[in-house]
Design an enzyme around this catalytic site. Structure first.
Site, short mmCIF file in Angstrom:
data_model
loop_
_atom_site.label_atom_id
_atom_site.label_comp_id
_atom_site.label_asym_id
_atom_site.label_seq_id
_atom_site.Cartn_x
_atom_site.Cartn_y
_atom_site.Cartn_z
CG HIS A 43 -2.11 -1.17 -5.67
ND1 HIS A 43 -0.79 -0.79 -5.48
CD2 HIS A 43 -2.13 -2.53 -5.57
CE1 HIS A 43 -0.05 -1.87 -5.28
NE2 HIS A 43 -0.84 -2.93 -5.33
CG HIS A 125 -2.84 -5.77 2.22
ND1 HIS A 125 -3.06 -7.05 1.72
CD2 HIS A 125 -1.63 -5.39 1.75
CE1 HIS A 125 -2.01 -7.41 1.00
NE2 HIS A 125 -1.13 -6.43 1.00
#
Length: 183
Positions: A43, A125
């Site tokens: 995620h 990220h």
């Protein structure tokens, strides 16, 4: 029992999770990091809430946000932590004004709901591994040997409130989903 933690994140399409998993496979086989993120747990975090007694107000505030879906392109691997022994291995995304705008909206809604959030600069990220596991020091040259084979672009279509379960895999459970508006 460990206390549950919550966070808002962009979910990733299954195709993107498979792509990331394929990119990780050579490193995983080498055993270069101690822990690998389960592919279903990939995620992109927008706001980490920590433990929370009351989630309805924040789900309501974030749920009222209106933001269009948008494309994101993965940009390659990087690390956080000591340069010779990183604690986090991640896949980054190319700069995106839409991503930063959405993060700001979610962040603001969480603060309005009373959450005290991390004020460090946003560094988008997808965490894929944890804790360098080699005798030799980590080097950027080592990481450069694992460049993704091709560019990968996906469309961000939903913000999800996840609950963390430290005692199982995958460890993130989607408990509330907010769709982004189709273009």
């Amino acid at each position: 029992m460990l206390k549950a933690h919550y966070f808002f994140a962009l979910s990733l399409p299954e195709e993107t999770k498979r792509y990331l998993n394929d990119c990780m496979e050579p490193m995983r086989l080498e055993g270069s990091f101690k822990k690998w993120v389960h592919p279903e747990d990939y995620h992109l975090t927008l706001a980490f809430l920590g433990s929370a007694a009351e989630l309805v107000p924040v789900m309501d505030k974030v749920g009222r946000l209106r933001h269009p879906s948008f494309p994101l392109t993965l940009s390659g691997f990087g690390t956080f932590g000591k340069s010779d022994s990183p604690r986090i291995l991640w896949m980054g995304v190319e700069p995106s004004d839409m991503l930063h705008r959405l993060k700001d909206l979610v962040f603001g809604a969480c603060e309005e709901a009373g959450f005290q959030l991390d004020q460090r600069p946003f560094s988008p990220h997808i965490t894929v591994g944890r804790k360098w596991n080699e005798e030799a020091p980590f080097t950027q040259e080592w990481l450069n040997g694992y460049k993704p084979p091709e560019r990968h672009t996906f469309t961000a279509t939903e913000v999800v409130l996840y609950q963390t379960h430290m005692d199982r895999l995958p460890k993130y459970e989607a408990i509330h989903t907010i769709p982004l508006q189709a273009n």
